[in-house]
Design a protein around this motif. Structure first.
Motif, mmCIF file in Angstrom:
data_model
loop_
_atom_site.group_PDB
_atom_site.id
_atom_site.type_symbol
_atom_site.label_atom_id
_atom_site.label_comp_id
_atom_site.label_asym_id
_atom_site.label_seq_id
_atom_site.Cartn_x
_atom_site.Cartn_y
_atom_site.Cartn_z
ATOM 1 N N ARG A 650 -17.241 -0.859 17.876
ATOM 2 C CA ARG A 650 -17.608 0.566 17.636
ATOM 3 C C ARG A 650 -18.484 1.058 18.441
ATOM 4 N N VAL A 651 -18.724 2.175 18.860
ATOM 5 C CA VAL A 651 -19.596 2.881 19.733
ATOM 6 C C VAL A 651 -19.888 4.391 19.425
ATOM 7 N N ARG A 652 -20.903 5.065 19.711
ATOM 8 C CA ARG A 652 -21.297 6.208 19.638
ATOM 9 C C ARG A 652 -20.681 7.047 20.859
ATOM 10 N N ARG A 653 -20.404 8.626 20.655
ATOM 11 C CA ARG A 653 -19.999 9.425 21.691
ATOM 12 C C ARG A 653 -20.777 9.448 22.848
ATOM 13 N N THR A 654 -22.230 9.396 22.495
ATOM 14 C CA THR A 654 -23.307 9.596 23.647
ATOM 15 C C THR A 654 -23.156 8.349 24.553
ATOM 16 N N VAL A 655 -22.862 7.019 23.980
ATOM 17 C CA VAL A 655 -22.670 5.950 24.758
ATOM 18 C C VAL A 655 -21.888 6.183 25.714
ATOM 19 N N VAL A 656 -20.575 6.508 25.373
ATOM 20 C CA VAL A 656 -19.247 6.681 26.194
ATOM 21 C C VAL A 656 -19.608 7.686 27.295
ATOM 22 N N GLN A 657 -20.431 8.990 27.079
ATOM 23 C CA GLN A 657 -20.776 9.688 27.861
ATOM 24 C C GLN A 657 -21.614 9.373 28.853
ATOM 25 N N ALA A 658 -22.600 8.771 28.423
ATOM 26 C CA ALA A 658 -23.732 8.003 29.371
ATOM 27 C C ALA A 658 -23.135 7.113 30.328
ATOM 28 N N ARG A 659 -22.098 6.272 30.008
ATOM 29 C CA ARG A 659 -21.576 5.438 30.615
ATOM 30 C C ARG A 659 -20.681 5.905 31.794
ATOM 31 N N LEU A 660 -19.990 7.083 31.553
ATOM 32 C CA LEU A 660 -19.072 7.935 32.292
ATOM 33 C C LEU A 660 -19.884 8.560 33.374
ATOM 34 N N THR A 661 -20.944 9.273 32.842
ATOM 35 C CA THR A 661 -22.024 10.079 33.871
ATOM 36 C C THR A 661 -22.599 8.788 34.884
ATOM 37 N N GLN A 662 -23.095 7.752 34.439
ATOM 38 C CA GLN A 662 -23.405 6.726 35.280
ATOM 39 C C GLN A 662 -22.526 6.510 36.315
ATOM 40 N N GLU A 663 -21.243 6.129 36.107
ATOM 41 C CA GLU A 663 -20.177 5.703 36.878
ATOM 42 C C GLU A 663 -19.819 6.583 37.714
ATOM 43 N N GLY A 665 -21.102 10.245 37.994
ATOM 44 C CA GLY A 665 -21.638 11.260 38.398
ATOM 45 C C GLY A 665 -21.472 12.195 37.257
ATOM 46 N N GLU A 666 -22.036 13.580 37.672
ATOM 47 C CA GLU A 666 -21.689 14.802 36.937
ATOM 48 C C GLU A 666 -20.310 15.353 37.059
ATOM 49 N N ASP A 667 -19.614 14.624 37.579
ATOM 50 C CA ASP A 667 -18.159 15.352 37.682
ATOM 51 C C ASP A 667 -17.479 15.088 36.337
ATOM 52 N N VAL A 668 -18.048 14.297 35.250
ATOM 53 C CA VAL A 668 -17.411 14.265 34.055
ATOM 54 C C VAL A 668 -17.757 15.488 33.140
ATOM 55 N N THR A 669 -16.596 16.172 32.609
ATOM 56 C CA THR A 669 -16.733 17.448 31.984
ATOM 57 C C THR A 669 -16.495 16.981 30.459
ATOM 58 N N ALA A 671 -14.489 18.353 28.442
ATOM 59 C CA ALA A 671 -12.920 18.072 28.376
ATOM 60 C C ALA A 671 -12.330 16.962 28.750
ATOM 61 N N ASP A 672 -13.053 16.368 29.659
ATOM 62 C CA ASP A 672 -12.339 15.092 30.130
ATOM 63 C C ASP A 672 -13.195 13.947 29.029
ATOM 64 N N LEU A 673 -14.124 13.959 28.355
ATOM 65 C CA LEU A 673 -14.740 13.059 27.518
ATOM 66 C C LEU A 673 -13.735 13.206 26.286
ATOM 67 N N ASP A 674 -13.453 14.708 25.602
ATOM 68 C CA ASP A 674 -12.645 14.823 24.553
ATOM 69 C C ASP A 674 -11.339 14.183 24.642
ATOM 70 N N ARG A 675 -10.749 14.260 25.881
ATOM 71 C CA ARG A 675 -9.313 14.026 26.123
ATOM 72 C C ARG A 675 -9.204 12.540 26.134
ATOM 73 N N LEU A 676 -10.154 11.806 26.509
ATOM 74 C CA LEU A 676 -10.335 10.176 26.414
ATOM 75 C C LEU A 676 -10.387 9.826 25.171
ATOM 76 N N LEU A 677 -11.414 10.382 24.378
ATOM 77 C CA LEU A 677 -11.629 9.884 22.945
ATOM 78 C C LEU A 677 -10.405 10.058 22.161
ATOM 79 N N LYS A 678 -9.732 11.402 22.387
ATOM 80 C CA LYS A 678 -8.659 11.700 21.591
ATOM 81 C C LYS A 678 -7.404 10.792 21.965
ATOM 82 N N GLU A 679 -7.295 10.434 23.271
ATOM 83 C CA GLU A 679 -5.989 9.353 23.478
ATOM 84 C C GLU A 679 -6.328 8.116 23.215
#
Length: 696
Positions: A650-663, A665-669, A671-679
């Motif tokens: 189990r993870v927090r939303r901020t952890v997923v967001q930080a990992r996506l941004t690290q990989e 960059g700032e292109d992750v919006t 909406a992308d994060l919401d879609r990923l978590l919802k799917e």
């Protein structure tokens, strides 16, 4: 009598009057927690309210906070626990101090027709009937409020920084279900339940009252109604009786007692009442309650001396012969114009489905519930009820007929057995037309053999062990080669202990297909020529490739759900099987291993979720699979999410967001994060879990 009257002379005669001014309003309050010398007459009463129908009263009284016996620190602590640190209009203690207490009533007696309040004045006794006797006890509802405040604070602390994110979740589709028709027994249980009574009590509104002290002028005025206002005899006819009427009241004439037969539950049968019925009704009632019975047991329940020929004539009207035992007919349990208590299915449809189950038991000792459901197309609750009437579940053997075959009855009554056999042939012909199943499908599997051979679960397990030992050497060599090549390629392979019953098939039907040996826990072998080191997918072994229909089902299912546990995939697959038309045999025998291999061949991968040691998840629930590639740019986001969940379940939303941004960059919006978590995930308590891995 004369001498007795002389010894006990009348000293004084007192006139008794019945006062009715307060007859419907007079209550007697008792305070059992304090002695009679410590009254509440001088205590300041802050408020009062009543629910007249329930005779429930609440009084709010002030507490003397200046008393030397009052602990001020405790009072402040209680107020803080109940109301919190902030000030609101709804606070229980506005002064930040427990300066009042509430008394709530309970009824001391339900029958108060024998109780009255009386006052004596000028040689006259005035009696007023009581409307209720209430005991006033301290109420501790403020402690419930303190507990709810404490739980709210704990929930807020658990949510942490994700509470704002959870509020942004999109609306989810809901499934509308219609409630089942409520039976009379269920209605009676619901009405008598504590929850129902509490809800009914809460529906009556409170009537707020104004309290007047014992020495108040309004109280003195109301006391006058305790005296009878009309002193003439016509208004007090209740107390004016002739000696004959008074004697009749003291010693009423004996009335003929009506014999009321005790009414027992509907599922309890009185043998004394049973034997008062005609023989046909006795047999019908017994079979309706017992469902399955040998003929010898039926004769034992009837009165001694009952003619067996008459019983045989009656039993054939209400039951059918199955393996030498009598099973009650379906139309007896489900009469015309009735319906299922579980699903509301009409009785005609229920009778057809139950007849099919009974017919299967005339051919075999055991049946599979999944196969029955796939053919008769009825809700699982109804199918389970059919089976519980005449069978018991057995491990690895489905549902076995409840009673052993009664060959003695068939030998003793061959004419009855032959007549029942012809009747079953007619039922079989009707079932073939209704369920669109050929006659060959109804035939037993070993029809050519004189006696059916039953293979127990232990024998199947022994045969599987022998086959596994024969292939053990080749399997071990292949496994060692897989581990060596996987280690060289840097591929992490999930290792699990291998037991004899590891690869249990989804059903118990025999399968002649071999199990692919080039995979471990769903991962393809690195030695396979079609192995893809990028996503861990293995190629299709030439020995057993899944059917195109199975691959199509798995591919469509994962494109819809993205992440599934093996347990959830099997559930969806069983639902898919039940939706197929009768007689469909494309998915005859699918094992767990074949289903996992099909998943890996459908551009999916297994996610090694590190479940906690105290997890209660079943092995199938700990095998998690996710879509690896569907040909879109969003595939890389999902792969990165799977990698995050290999570190923690189990993870927090901020952890997923930080990992996506690290990989990326700032292109992750957002909406992308919401879609990923919802799917791929579900949220609970401020944490995110992969679908199917949340722990209840």
């Amino acid at each position: 009598m004369a001498s007795g009257d002389d010894d006990d002379p009348i000293i004084e005669e007192i006139d008794v009057y019945l006062a009715k001014g307060l007859a419907e309003k007079l209550y007697l309050f008792q305070y059992p927690v304090r002695p009679s010398t410590m009254t509440y007459d001088d205590v300041n009463h802050l408020s009062a309210k009543i629910k007249p129908k329930q005779q429930k009263v609440e009084l709010e009284m002030a507490i003397n906070t200046m008393s030397p016996n009052y602990c001020r620190s405790k009072g402040e602590q209680i107020a803080l626990n109940v109301d919190g640190a902030t000030y609101e209009e709804t606070n229980t203690y506005s002064a930040k101090l427990m300066d009042k207490q509430t008394f709530s009533s309970i009824q001391a007696a339900t029958n108060i027709s024998r109780y009255a309040a009386a006052v004596f004045r000028k040689g006259e006794l005035h009696v007023t009937p009581l409307h209720g006797i209430l005991q006033m006890r301290p109420s501790f509802t403020y402690l419930d409020k303190a507990d709810s405040k404490h739980r709210e604070r704990e929930a807020a602390n658990e949510g942490g920084d994700s509470s704002q994110d959870e509020a942004e979740e999109e609306a989810k589709a809901i499934t509308v279900r219609f409630s089942r028709p409520e039976s009379e027994q269920a209605r009676q249980r619901r009405i008598q339940s504590y929850e129902f009574l509490q809800r009914k009590q809460a529906e009556e509104p409170w009537a707020h009252l104004h309290y007047h002290g014992i020495k108040d002028g309004r109280s003195e005025h109301e006391k006058q109604y305790l005296f009878c206002q009309a002193m003439d005899a016509t208004e007090n006819s209740e107390l004016v009786k002739t000696p004959k009427e008074y004697l009749a009241m003291l010693m009423p004439p004996l009335a003929e007692e009506k014999i009321v037969k005790p009414v027992g539950p509907s599922n309890v049968l009185s043998m004394a009442q049973l034997r008062t019925l005609p023989l046909a009704e006795q047999v019908k009632t017994l079979m309706k309650n017992v469902k399955v019975m040998p003929f010898a047991n039926l004769m034992g329940l009837l009165a001694s001396g009952t003619d067996s020929t008459s019983v045989l004539r009656c039993i054939q009207q209400v039951a059918l012969l199955v393996q030498g035992n009598w099973v009650v007919k379906s139309d007896v349990l489900y009469p015309k114009n009735s319906c299922s208590p579980h699903s509301g299915v009409p009785a005609e449809v229920l009778c057809r489905g139950r007849d099919f189950v009974m017919w299967r038991f005339t051919q075999e000792r055991s049946v599979m519930r999944k196969e029955i459901t796939a053919i008769i197309k009825l809700p699982p609750e109804d199918v389970k009820e059919f089976l519980e009437h005449m069978a018991v579940p057995r491990i690895n053997r489905g549902w076995e007929f409840l009673l052993p075959s009664d060959g003695d009855f068939i030998k003793k009554h061959p004419d009855v057995a032959h007549r029942q056999h012809m009747l079953w042939l007619g039922i079989q012909s009707k079932l073939e037309k209704v369920f669109n199943v050929s006659k060959e499908d109804f035939m037993p599997k070993n029809a050519s053999q004189p006696e059916s051979v039953h293979i127990s679960g232990e024998q199947r397990l022994k045969a599987a062990k022998e086959r596994a030992q024969e292939n053990q050497s080749s399997l071990q060599k292949g496994l060692n080669a897989n581990r060596a090549q996987s280690a060289a390629a840097g591929v992490r392979v999930k290792q699990e202990p291998v037991s004899d019953g590891e690869d249990e098939p989804m059903d118990t039907s025999p399968s002649s297909s071999a199990i692919p040996n080039g995979s471990v826990n769903g991962y393809g072998s690195a030695a396979s020529p079609a192995f893809d080191h990028t996503n861990g997918n293995g190629g299709s072994p030439a020995a057993t490739s899944p059917s195109p229909e199975l691959r199509d089902f798995v591919s469509k299912t994962f494109r819809k759900h993205f992440v599934l546990t093996l347990s959830e995939l099997k559930r969806l697959f069983n639902l898919h099987l039940a939706s197929l038309p009768a007689g469909h045999s494309l998915f005859h025998s699918i094992s767990d291993r074949l289903l996992q291999d099909t998943v890996l061949l459908s551009h999916c991968t297994q996610i090694l979720v590190p479940f906690p040691a105290q997890s209660t998840a079943a092995p199938d629930e700990q095998k998690v699979f996710g879509v690896w590639e569907i040909g879109e740019t969003f595939d890389k986001h999902r792969r990165l999410l799977y990698e995050v969940f290999t570190k923690n379940y189990r993870v927090r939303r901020t952890v997923v967001q930080a990992r996506l941004t690290q990989e990326f960059g700032e292109d992750v919006t957002k909406a992308d994060l919401d879609r990923l978590l919802k799917e791929c995930c579900v949220s609970h308590g401020g944490m995110w879990y992969l679908k199917g891995t949340i722990q209840s």
